[in-house]
Design an enzyme around this catalytic site. Sequence first.
Site, PDB file in Angstrom:
ATOM      1  N   HIS A  76      -0.274 -10.546   6.324  1.00 12.64           N
ATOM      2  CA  HIS A  76      -0.427  -9.360   5.458  1.00 12.64           C
ATOM      3  C   HIS A  76      -1.685  -9.397   4.602  1.00 12.64           C
ATOM      4  CE1 HIS A  76       3.558  -8.409   6.573  1.00 12.64           C
ATOM      5  NE2 HIS A  76       4.184  -9.197   5.733  1.00 12.64           N
ATOM      6  N   HIS A 126       4.953  -3.189  -0.386  1.00  8.45           N
ATOM      7  CA  HIS A 126       4.771  -4.102   0.747  1.00  8.45           C
ATOM      8  C   HIS A 126       3.514  -4.944   0.497  1.00  8.45           C
ATOM      9  CE1 HIS A 126       4.015  -5.650   4.767  1.00  8.45           C
ATOM     10  NE2 HIS A 126       5.275  -5.375   5.039  1.00  8.45           N
ATOM     11  N   GLU A 128       1.256  -6.165   2.335  1.00  6.99           N
ATOM     12  CA  GLU A 128       0.019  -5.729   3.016  1.00  6.99           C
ATOM     13  C   GLU A 128      -0.641  -4.601   2.217  1.00  6.99           C
ATOM     14  OE1 GLU A 128       0.252  -4.777   7.328  1.00  6.99           O
ATOM     15  OE2 GLU A 128      -1.015  -3.067   6.822  1.00  6.99           O
ATOM     16  N   THR A 162      -0.272  -1.118   8.679  1.00  5.97           N
ATOM     17  CA  THR A 162      -0.302  -1.309  10.144  1.00  5.97           C
ATOM     18  C   THR A 162       1.024  -0.980  10.829  1.00  5.97           C
ATOM     19  OG1 THR A 162       0.203  -3.633   9.766  1.00  5.97           O
ATOM     20  CG2 THR A 162      -2.108  -3.072  10.130  1.00  5.97           C
ATOM     21  N   SER A 218      11.961  -7.164   7.304  1.00  2.00           N
ATOM     22  CA  SER A 218      10.772  -6.878   8.110  1.00  2.00           C
ATOM     23  C   SER A 218      10.575  -5.374   8.226  1.00  2.00           C
ATOM     24  CB  SER A 218      10.932  -7.506   9.492  1.00  2.00           C
ATOM     25  OG  SER A 218      10.163  -6.818  10.444  1.00  2.00           O
ATOM     26  N   SER A 219       9.424  -4.912   7.761  1.00  2.00           N
ATOM     27  CA  SER A 219       9.135  -3.472   7.750  1.00  2.00           C
ATOM     28  C   SER A 219       9.112  -2.910   9.159  1.00  2.00           C
ATOM     29  CB  SER A 219       7.792  -3.262   7.056  1.00  2.00           C
ATOM     30  OG  SER A 219       7.189  -2.089   7.444  1.00  2.00           O
TER      31      SER A 219
HETATM   32  S1  SF4 Z   1       1.681  -5.946  13.775  1.00  2.70           S
HETATM   33 FE1  SF4 Z   1      -0.475  -5.719  14.294  1.00  2.70          FE
HETATM   34  S2  SF4 Z   1      -1.511  -5.843  12.318  1.00  2.70           S
HETATM   35 FE2  SF4 Z   1       0.507  -6.707  12.018  1.00  2.70          FE
HETATM   36  S3  SF4 Z   1       0.247  -8.882  12.383  1.00  2.70           S
HETATM   37 FE3  SF4 Z   1       0.878  -7.962  14.314  1.00  2.70          FE
HETATM   38  S4  SF4 Z   1      -1.080  -7.576  15.400  1.00  2.70           S
HETATM   39 FE4  SF4 Z   1      -1.558  -7.870  13.217  1.00  2.70          FE
END
Ligand code: SF4
Length: 277
Positions: A76, A126, A128, A162, A218-219
Site C-alpha cells: 500500500h 485505507h 493506500e 487500485t 481486505s478491500s
Molecule cells: S492489486 Fe494491483 S496495485 Fe495492488 S498490490 Fe496487487 S498488483 Fe499491486
Amino acid sequence: MKEIIRAANSGFCFGVGRAVDEAFTILRPEGKTYTMGPLIHNRDVTGKLTDQGIREITPEFIPMLNPEDTVIIRTHGISMTLYDELKARGVEIIDLTCPYVINIQKKVKEYHGKGYKIIILGDLNHPEVVGINGYCENSAYITKDGTIDIPLKGKICVVSQTTEKQSNWLTLIGNVAKTAKEFVAFNTICKATEDRQKSAEELSKEVDAMIVIGGKSSSNTTKLYEICKRNCANTFHIENAKELDAIREKIKDAVKIGITAGASTPEWIIKEAMENL
Ligand code: SF4
C-alpha cells in the site's frame, strides 16, 4: 454431483506475491524487523510472519526505532512524511510498495505541484489512500462512491485507489465532467483488480452458490464479495477452509459452486478450501 468452478483470475496478484515472497526471506538476527501495518490483509500470512519474528508496528512506534532495526513497507505504501521519519531514525527500509501504487503517488505529487486539485476515488481510511494523500500534503478530496459535494474550481486531477470498482470510477468521471472546466484523469484501478472483478462477475452469474475467500479486512476481497452478491444471493465470504463449516448447510443444495479469492489470498488457502469442499 457437485461442480466446483474457480474464477479464471483469483488469488495473489503480482504486487502481493512479490511482497510476501520477499518478506519471508528477510532474516535480520542482529536487529528487529517490523512491518508498517500488516504486510497484507490476510491473518494466516501475517501470523506466519509473526512466527518468524516480524512484528507489526504503527506510525506512533517510529520514535522508538533504532538504527539496527529494519522496517518493511507494504504494498500500500506510506506517505512522504512517514518515509522521512523512518529515514531520520536511521533504520533499514525495505520498500515493498507495489510499483502500481508508486505510479499513483508520483502522479499525485506531480499534479499537486502543478497546482491541480487532487481527487481520489477510494476509502478515506485505507492505508493506500492515506499514503497517496500524503503526496499532495493531505489536500485531496476523497470520495468513496464517486459522488462529489464540493464545488470544482480550477484544474482537477483524478486518480483511484487500485482496488476500486470500475462502476464507481465511471460515476466519478461523469460527476467531474459535469462541472470541471479542465481536468486530467488517470484510471489507476489495477488490472489485477479489474481482472478478478470481471471473472467474479461472470462466474457468479452461472453458479448456485459463490464462495469468496480472503481476509475480512481486505478491500479487494470485500469488493469481490459485493459484486458476486449482486448476481448470486448465495454468496459467502470466508477467510479460510475452517470457516466452511459455518456455511456448509447453506450450500448443501447448490450443484454449481463458484470460488474466487482476493489478491491477498495465498494459493495454499484457496487449495485447502477447494479440497475441503
Ligand atoms: S492489486 Fe494491483 S496495485 Fe495492488 S498490490 Fe496487487 S498488483 Fe499491486
